[in-house]
Design a protein around this motif. Structure first.
Motif, PDB file in Angstrom:
ATOM      1  N   ALA A   1       0.886  -1.233  -0.164  1.00 31.72           N
ATOM      2  CA  ALA A   1      -0.035  -0.063   0.085  1.00 31.72           C
ATOM      3  C   ALA A   1       0.916   1.393   0.106  1.00 31.72           C
ATOM      4  CB  ALA A   1      -1.009  -0.174   1.234  1.00 31.72           C
TER       5      ALA A   1
ATOM      6  N   GLU B   1      -9.379   1.486  -7.406  1.00 34.92           N
ATOM      7  CA  GLU B   1      -9.112   1.499  -6.007  1.00 34.92           C
ATOM      8  C   GLU B   1      -8.538   2.918  -5.596  1.00 34.92           C
ATOM      9  OE1 GLU B   1      -5.639  -0.368  -4.504  1.00 34.92           O
ATOM     10  OE2 GLU B   1      -4.597  -0.595  -6.515  1.00 34.92           O
TER      11      GLU B   1
ATOM     12  N   TRP C   1     -11.854   4.043  -4.414  1.00 34.03           N
ATOM     13  CA  TRP C   1     -12.565   3.367  -3.319  1.00 34.03           C
ATOM     14  C   TRP C   1     -11.897   4.066  -2.176  1.00 34.03           C
ATOM     15  CZ3 TRP C   1     -11.508   0.920   0.877  1.00 34.03           C
ATOM     16  CH2 TRP C   1     -12.334   0.420   1.573  1.00 34.03           C
ATOM     17  N   GLU C   2     -10.509   4.121  -2.177  1.00 38.03           N
ATOM     18  CA  GLU C   2      -9.995   4.562  -0.824  1.00 38.03           C
ATOM     19  C   GLU C   2     -10.429   6.267  -0.611  1.00 38.03           C
ATOM     20  OE1 GLU C   2      -5.430   5.335   0.734  1.00 38.03           O
ATOM     21  OE2 GLU C   2      -5.658   3.802  -0.654  1.00 38.03           O
TER      22      GLU C   2
ATOM     23  N   GLY D   1     -15.150  -0.942   3.883  1.00 37.81           N
ATOM     24  CA  GLY D   1     -14.261  -1.998   4.525  1.00 37.81           C
ATOM     25  C   GLY D   1     -14.678  -3.029   5.032  1.00 37.81           C
TER      26      GLY D   1
ATOM     27  N   CYS E   1     -12.225  -4.025  -7.004  1.00 36.31           N
ATOM     28  CA  CYS E   1     -11.975  -2.826  -7.675  1.00 36.31           C
ATOM     29  C   CYS E   1     -11.510  -3.079  -9.151  1.00 36.31           C
ATOM     30  CB  CYS E   1     -10.862  -1.901  -7.009  1.00 36.31           C
ATOM     31  SG  CYS E   1     -11.279  -1.617  -5.355  1.00 36.31           S
TER      32      CYS E   1
ATOM     33  N   ARG F   1     -10.451  -4.527  -1.793  1.00 33.16           N
ATOM     34  CA  ARG F   1     -10.285  -3.576  -0.547  1.00 33.16           C
ATOM     35  C   ARG F   1     -11.414  -3.889   0.341  1.00 33.16           C
ATOM     36  NH1 ARG F   1      -7.255   1.057  -0.488  1.00 33.16           N
ATOM     37  NH2 ARG F   1      -6.096   1.224  -2.168  1.00 33.16           N
TER      38      ARG F   1
ATOM     39  N   THR G   1      -5.987  -0.676   3.340  1.00 32.04           N
ATOM     40  CA  THR G   1      -5.630  -2.139   3.186  1.00 32.04           C
ATOM     41  C   THR G   1      -5.962  -2.439   1.996  1.00 32.04           C
ATOM     42  OG1 THR G   1      -5.754  -2.645   5.455  1.00 32.04           O
ATOM     43  CG2 THR G   1      -5.985  -4.424   3.978  1.00 32.04           C
ATOM     44  N   ARG G   2      -5.083  -3.141   0.909  1.00 37.91           N
ATOM     45  CA  ARG G   2      -5.346  -3.927  -0.150  1.00 37.91           C
ATOM     46  C   ARG G   2      -4.699  -5.242  -0.204  1.00 37.91           C
ATOM     47  NH1 ARG G   2      -1.074  -2.664  -3.975  1.00 37.91           N
ATOM     48  NH2 ARG G   2      -2.560  -2.604  -5.555  1.00 37.91           N
TER      49      ARG G   2
END
Length: 220
Positions: A34, A96, A99-100, A146, A152, A179, A201-202
């Motif tokens: 990450a 992603e 997403w984050e 989460g 993703c 994720r 976290t991935r």
């Protein structure tokens, strides 16, 4: 975007305070997945408030079945039927980076709640319960980011080196990026499942996944 030095220090503080179930050396070794932290330019997008439920999945895949679900309001999990869903769904997967950005909701801490160890009560497995869902909303009004493992649009690459400086997904052959996923291990077994709730976290997609659709912002 990414796991910062400050976040790594926050995890170390949790470990020093005996807040971890086991030795977190494997987590720190894997932190490179990450990193490095980088600034990402995010254009406006729409993202679902929660992952697709069983009832919603059956709207697009009438034959959808999942022996692990308890009701139509449970989060739908896809395995071999993932490509069938994506071929039918009139939306796309989030990159992603998107997403984050959605998970952080303007924060730079371990989770949108701060740098403390997440509690298992923060994991939702029933997104139809409005009281519980509201309690799990982040600053963007998104529920349980989460909680479920969400796939993703990016292909798995075990770091962010040379990644785009915008939210374009990294494409190519291979498994996708996942994720989240803390709720998929509920009730927790004492193996530091809380680490899956961290915004950064991935990991690599292996088996089943949830889907949180994304759409472009309407231009008219």
């Amino acid at each position: 975007m990414g796991l910062s030095d400050a976040e790594l220090d926050a995890v170390r503080a949790i470990e020093r305070a005996d807040g971890a179930d086991d030795d977190l050396e494997a987590f720190f070794v894997g932190a490179v997945r990450a990193r490095p932290v980088r600034e990402v330019r995010v254009e406006p997008f729409l993202i679902a408030r929660h992952p697709l439920t069983v009832g919603q999945a059956r709207h697009w895949l009438p034959e959808y079945e999942d022996s692990f679900t308890e009701s139509d309001s449970s989060t739908a999990r896809f395995e071999d039927d993932l490509n069938d869903l994506l071929g039918t769904l009139p939306f796309r997967l989030p990159s992603e980076a998107e997403w984050e950005y959605a998970a952080r909701a303007g924060t730079t801490t371990l989770t949108f709640r701060g740098d403390g160890r997440p509690d298992e009560d923060q994991v939702l497995d029933d997104f139809a319960d409005e009281e519980r869902t509201a309690a799990a909303e982040n600053g963007f009004g998104l529920a349980a980011m989460g909680s479920a493992n969400e796939i993703c649009a990016d292909v798995w690459i075990p770091h962010f080196t040379d990644a785009p400086m915008d939210t374009r997904p990294r494409t190519g052959d291979g498994p996708g990026v996942v994720r989240g996923g803390a709720g998929d291990l509920s009730p927790w077994q004492g193996c530091d499942e809380w680490l899956l709730l961290l915004s950064a976290t991935r990991y690599e997609f292996h088996s089943f996944t949830a889907v949180r659709p994304v759409a472009p912002v309407p231009t008219s």
